[in-house]
Design an enzyme around this catalytic site. Structure first.
Site, PDB file in Angstrom:
ATOM      1  N   LYS A 158       9.751   7.335   1.790  1.00 57.44           N
ATOM      2  CA  LYS A 158       9.739   6.462   0.630  1.00 57.44           C
ATOM      3  C   LYS A 158      10.594   6.985  -0.506  1.00 57.44           C
ATOM      4  O   LYS A 158      10.825   6.276  -1.482  1.00 57.44           O
ATOM      5  CB  LYS A 158       8.301   6.270   0.136  1.00 57.44           C
ATOM      6  N   GLY A 202       0.821  -1.187   0.000  1.00 54.93           N
ATOM      7  CA  GLY A 202       0.000   0.000   0.000  1.00 54.93           C
ATOM      8  C   GLY A 202       0.860   1.244   0.000  1.00 54.93           C
ATOM      9  O   GLY A 202       1.642   1.469   0.899  1.00 54.93           O
ATOM     10  N   THR A 203       0.703   2.014  -1.034  1.00 55.63           N
ATOM     11  CA  THR A 203       1.476   3.237  -1.101  1.00 55.63           C
ATOM     12  C   THR A 203       0.993   4.036  -2.298  1.00 55.63           C
ATOM     13  O   THR A 203       0.257   3.530  -3.135  1.00 55.63           O
ATOM     14  CB  THR A 203       2.982   2.938  -1.255  1.00 55.63           C
ATOM     15  N   THR A 204       1.390   5.297  -2.324  1.00 59.17           N
ATOM     16  CA  THR A 204       1.243   6.074  -3.549  1.00 59.17           C
ATOM     17  C   THR A 204       2.551   6.791  -3.783  1.00 59.17           C
ATOM     18  O   THR A 204       2.969   7.606  -2.963  1.00 59.17           O
ATOM     19  CB  THR A 204       0.132   7.129  -3.395  1.00 59.17           C
TER      20      THR A 204
END
Lengths: 192, 390
Positions: free
Chosen positions: B113, B80-82
């Site tokens: 990140k 889960g990330t953007t």
């Protein structure tokens, strides 16, 4: 789903590949080139599993170029196709088989144009026309119906335009005795 | 190494040394990229051979590794990330959220990140956090070695190719790395090198002071100001002199002139082998939402402010809709002079600001509608009379 098609004419080979590079549901690139130039008159079209396509195709490409550097002349399309098949078959029963479907298209001075169909199990067949992908189910029957061995390039390009599927655009290239030519990138025309 | 001894790992190393792992008749194809520098003490572990381990007495190493097939993981790997990166006429923008999640739990709300690799390259990582940290360090190491050996920086595409080649032996295992390399390719003079280092030093000082950049509330996208320093203002003027301002129509032409030697680059590398060069790349569970915003607002000729606002907006929308993205947004801007980092911004504030803006808009619309209805009533009476009489 990716799509490749190749049609052989009397003195040329016409190939087209879709331009989509997808990662699950997202189309990450819509101008991705799936054709690898092995030599002046040989193109390798490669689809399949994400990393395998580029790895395998580049390996073949560099080896074909190395052959030319070592020996001073290029591999013929038939030789390149058999070399590719041998490599694919060798990797098939290793721990890391390559899951790639290929079309190899080339023009030889002596033998003329040639189109070779290869699948991930390294089955090789020289064919007048061939296609990979879900689109192949549709287009192969159309090609059976309308293909004539003596067709000119223009009529085959028109034929090509007819079976563009639900993919946004295609790269089309023609190989003849003068080398590889880029045809225009075909966007989908509604109603063909 | 001590851990290897404890695990009894060295006993089984004989059969899986790099020489036998690579069948010789395949030629140079399967040589690991770690043979690039034979002098290094870095020995990398080839991926476990699942079929040959079945007959072996289980050691600690093999039992934890080879028994893990994709169907029996000890825990669910979540990605889960953007993260996003895009190029435009004045460089590259790299943006990401800061939420690290594991299934339903937020492991860390303030993870980083986006890691700088060197002065002109940052990497957005997504996938498994541990894998990303490791591979980011490996990539930094290899790029530094390349720079020392060849006295020039490896290009972004070269770095992507290197990372892709290093990850290829691990295809099919549980390594999950999806990295977006964002950077500026270019020939460097000694002056720019020095100025980059100066900027980096000054930047660190600025970050430590943590000046919050001003964000205006009025515009919907929010015009954002970068923490600017006097030097950087001068350098940015130079940059504008170097980079031609271009219209949107010439995007392809400009990119081809940039594509020769120097220019902004963004490149995506995935552990399953996919390697893509492009203009806009977004990765992660929130990427569809980010793509929607980016596709709508991206133009080659954007200004820096517009680009920063677009990236911020894209991450904000993605964090709004995606449960696995959120908390803050990090933003890096890379130009010919190196990367600049914008202060981390809490998106919670942005969400509340947006709600306020919406409320105001609704109130204004209400007022307008009431005024219009009031006017229509006055006019409408005249019409009714005319109908009756007519």
């Amino acid at each position: 789903m990716e799509y490749l098609i190749g049609i052989q004419g009397p003195d040329f080979v016409l190939v087209a590949a879709d331009n989509v590079a997808a990662s699950s549901i997202i189309q990450m690139k819509h101008d991705y080139d799936k054709m690898f130039k092995l030599s002046e008159k040989i193109l390798l079209l490669c689809v399949g599993e994400a990393g395998d396509t580029v790895q395998f195709a580049e390996y073949i490409q560099k080896n074909v170029q190395l052959y030319k550097m070592r020996n001073g002349y290029e591999l013929s399309p038939a030789a390149a196709a058999n070399f590719t098949r041998k490599n694919l078959a060798d990797y098939l029963r290793s721990r890391t088989p390559y899951h790639v479907n290929l079309l190899l298209a080339g023009y030889d001075e002596a033998d003329g144009p040639g189109l070779y169909y290869m699948d991930y199990l390294s089955a090789l067949a020289k064919a007048p026309f061939a296609a990979h992908g879900y689109g192949a189910f549709l287009t192969l029957s159309i090609l059976d119906r309308y293909y004539r061995p003596g067709d000119s390039a223009l009529s085959l390009i028109r034929l090509n335009k007819r079976f563009i599927l639900n993919l946004p655009s295609f790269t089309v290239r023609l190989i003849d005795k003068d080398g590889i030519h880029d045809m225009e990138k075909l966007p989908v025309a509604p109603g063909g | 190494m001590a851990l290897q001894d404890v695990c009894g790992f060295l006993e089984t190393l004989d059969d899986i040394s790099p020489c036998t792992y690579l069948p010789n008749e395949m030629g140079y194809m399967r040589r690991t990229p770690f043979e690039f520098d034979r002098d290094s003490a870095f020995h990398f572990l080839p991926p476990p051979q699942q079929c040959s381990r079945k007959n072996r007495a289980p050691t600690l190493f093999s039992s934890t590794f080879s028994s893990l097939s994709p169907h029996q993981q000890p825990f669910q790997l979540s990605h889960g990330t953007t993260t996003l990166g895009f190029i435009f006429q004045d460089g590259v923008i790299a943006a990401a959220d800061t939420r690290a999640s594991c299934k339903g739990l937020i492991c860390c709300p303030i993870s980083q990140k986006i890691m700088p690799i060197h002065s002109h390259l940052v990497v957005n990582t997504s996938g498994s956090g541990a894998d990303c940290m490791l591979w980011e360090r490996i990539l930094t190491r290899e790029m530094r070695l390349y720079q020392l050996r060849h006295r020039k920086r490896l290009s972004v595409n070269g770095a992507a190719k290197l990372l892709s080649m290093m990850l290829h032996p691990f295809k099919g295992t549980n390594v999950c790395v999806a990295a977006t390399l964002c950077g500026w390719d270019g020939e460097e003079t000694q002056e720019t090198l020095q100025s980059c280092m100066e900027i980096a030093d000054v930047k660190k000082a600025v970050e430590q002071d943590s000046n919050v950049s001003a964000i205006s509330d009025e515009s919907a996208q929010g015009s954002v100001k970068m923490a600017s320093i006097n030097e950087q203002d001068e350098i940015s003027k130079d940059t504008q002199a170097l980079n031609p301002t271009v219209s949107d129509q010439n995007t392809k032409n400009v990119q081809s002139t940039f594509g020769g030697r120097s220019g902004p680059r963004v490149c995506y590398v995935c552990s399953d082998g996919l390697q893509l060069k492009g203009e806009i790349i977004s990765v992660g569970s929130g990427s569809p939402y980010a793509y929607a915003v980016l596709d709508d607002g991206w133009r080659w000729g954007m200004t820096v402010d517009e680009a920063v606002a677009l990236a911020r907006e894209a991450v904000f929308r993605a964090t709004h809709w995606d449960a696995y993205s959120g908390n803050n947004v990090d933003l890096f801007h890379i130009t010919a002079h190196g990367w600049r980092r914008r202060d981390r911004e809490d998106l919670k504030e942005e969400y509340y600001r947006e709600r306020e803006r919406e409320k105001k808009k609704i109130k204004e619309r209400e007022k307008e509608r009431q005024k219009r209805e009031g006017d229509e009533l006055v006019e409408g009476e005249g019409d009714i009379y005319s109908v009756h009489c007519g």
